[in-house]
Design a protein around this motif. Sequence first.
Motif, short mmCIF file in Angstrom:
data_model
loop_
_atom_site.label_atom_id
_atom_site.label_comp_id
_atom_site.label_asym_id
_atom_site.label_seq_id
_atom_site.Cartn_x
_atom_site.Cartn_y
_atom_site.Cartn_z
N LYS A 190 0.84 -1.21 0.00
CA LYS A 190 0.00 0.00 0.00
C LYS A 190 0.87 1.26 0.00
CE LYS A 190 -4.04 0.13 2.28
NZ LYS A 190 -4.97 0.03 3.42
N ILE A 191 1.96 1.21 0.73
CA ILE A 191 2.87 2.36 0.75
C ILE A 191 3.42 2.61 -0.64
CG2 ILE A 191 5.13 3.17 1.57
CD1 ILE A 191 4.45 1.74 4.26
N ARG A 192 3.86 1.54 -1.29
CA ARG A 192 4.41 1.68 -2.63
C ARG A 192 3.35 2.21 -3.61
NH1 ARG A 192 8.46 -1.11 -4.64
NH2 ARG A 192 7.13 -2.03 -6.24
N GLU A 193 2.15 1.66 -3.53
CA GLU A 193 1.06 2.07 -4.43
C GLU A 193 0.71 3.54 -4.25
OE1 GLU A 193 -3.72 1.33 -4.78
OE2 GLU A 193 -2.49 -0.32 -4.01
N GLN A 194 0.54 3.95 -3.00
CA GLN A 194 0.17 5.34 -2.73
C GLN A 194 1.31 6.30 -3.08
OE1 GLN A 194 -2.86 6.55 -1.99
NE2 GLN A 194 -3.55 4.44 -2.25
N ALA A 195 2.54 5.92 -2.76
CA ALA A 195 3.69 6.77 -3.10
C ALA A 195 3.77 6.96 -4.61
CB ALA A 195 4.98 6.16 -2.56
N GLN A 196 3.60 5.87 -5.34
CA GLN A 196 3.68 5.96 -6.81
C GLN A 196 2.61 6.91 -7.35
OE1 GLN A 196 4.82 2.59 -9.48
NE2 GLN A 196 2.65 2.65 -9.96
N GLN A 197 1.38 6.77 -6.86
CA GLN A 197 0.30 7.65 -7.32
C GLN A 197 0.56 9.10 -6.96
OE1 GLN A 197 -3.46 6.17 -5.88
NE2 GLN A 197 -3.28 4.25 -7.02
N LEU A 198 0.99 9.34 -5.73
CA LEU A 198 1.24 10.71 -5.29
C LEU A 198 2.42 11.33 -6.03
CD1 LEU A 198 0.61 10.25 -1.47
CD2 LEU A 198 -0.75 11.67 -3.02
N PHE A 199 3.51 10.59 -6.19
CA PHE A 199 4.67 11.10 -6.92
C PHE A 199 4.28 11.43 -8.37
CE2 PHE A 199 7.86 8.44 -4.19
CZ PHE A 199 7.75 9.35 -3.15
N ALA A 200 3.48 10.57 -8.99
CA ALA A 200 3.09 10.79 -10.38
C ALA A 200 2.16 11.99 -10.52
CB ALA A 200 2.42 9.53 -10.95
N ARG A 201 1.29 12.19 -9.55
CA ARG A 201 0.32 13.30 -9.63
C ARG A 201 0.92 14.66 -9.26
NH1 ARG A 201 -3.44 9.70 -7.29
NH2 ARG A 201 -4.70 8.86 -8.96
N HIS A 202 1.75 14.67 -8.20
CA HIS A 202 2.20 15.94 -7.65
C HIS A 202 3.71 16.19 -7.82
CE1 HIS A 202 -1.77 16.14 -5.90
NE2 HIS A 202 -1.57 14.98 -5.29
N GLY A 203 4.45 15.17 -8.20
CA GLY A 203 5.89 15.31 -8.30
C GLY A 203 6.57 14.85 -7.02
N LEU A 238 12.46 5.04 -1.36
CA LEU A 238 11.14 4.61 -1.82
C LEU A 238 11.02 4.83 -3.32
CD1 LEU A 238 8.34 3.54 -1.13
CD2 LEU A 238 7.72 5.85 -0.38
N LEU A 239 11.44 6.00 -3.80
CA LEU A 239 11.41 6.27 -5.24
C LEU A 239 12.30 5.29 -5.99
CD1 LEU A 239 10.64 8.05 -7.69
CD2 LEU A 239 12.62 9.48 -7.13
N PHE A 240 13.50 5.06 -5.49
CA PHE A 240 14.42 4.12 -6.14
C PHE A 240 13.79 2.73 -6.23
CE2 PHE A 240 17.71 0.83 -5.60
CZ PHE A 240 18.35 0.97 -6.82
N ASP A 241 13.16 2.30 -5.15
CA ASP A 241 12.51 0.99 -5.14
C ASP A 241 11.43 0.91 -6.21
OD1 ASP A 241 11.94 -1.66 -4.04
OD2 ASP A 241 10.12 -0.75 -3.24
#
Length: 195
Positions: free
Chosen positions: A15-28, A58-61
């Motif tokens: 869930k952490i990975r999924e949410q981080a990916q979505q947030l990074f993609a949407r907001h940078g 987390l981004l690297f992962d």
Amino acid sequence: MARKTGSHSQITGPKIREQAQQLFARHGFAAVSMRQIAAAVGVQAGALYLYTPDKEALLFDLLKTHMDELLAAWAAQPRGTGPMAALEAFVRFHIGFNLSRADAVFLSYMELRNLGPENFAMIESQRRAYENELEDILKAGQQTGAFLIPDTKLATMAIIAMLTGVTTWFREGGRLSRPMVEDIYWDMVRKAVGA
């Protein structure tokens, strides 16, 4: 504080990975805090550090997982016989694999700059390995006369950029289906290499 029901590594980590990916993609990457990721997951901010040492890790992962999966899936992909069949297989594979991973693809291209030198070098090495797969196909076609291209490296970059661009505009249920998009892009790539 008691642990939340269902809050264990098999559930919380993904869930952490999924949410981080979505947030990074949407907001940078730079605009997203660990607190925002924790809130999206429904855990305390400190709990994130049980799963990752910091935001860059987390981004690297996320980027490494995407490249690992891409390279493994391509390695398992049937390619047919000869450069023409291999090029068609690559085109269809690249589109098909990436369309369902638009956020991962976006991060791979837009957020790579946020990695430290060692992590950056590792992802760049994986990207080069994937690009070399396409360039090897193009070189083989150039040598047999199947493709008329003056520079295989430039053609590799142009083809990958064109194919990757599909993830920015394609929407399921839109005017074109996935198979139609693959057919059209295959026709464009075939013409671009002078086949």
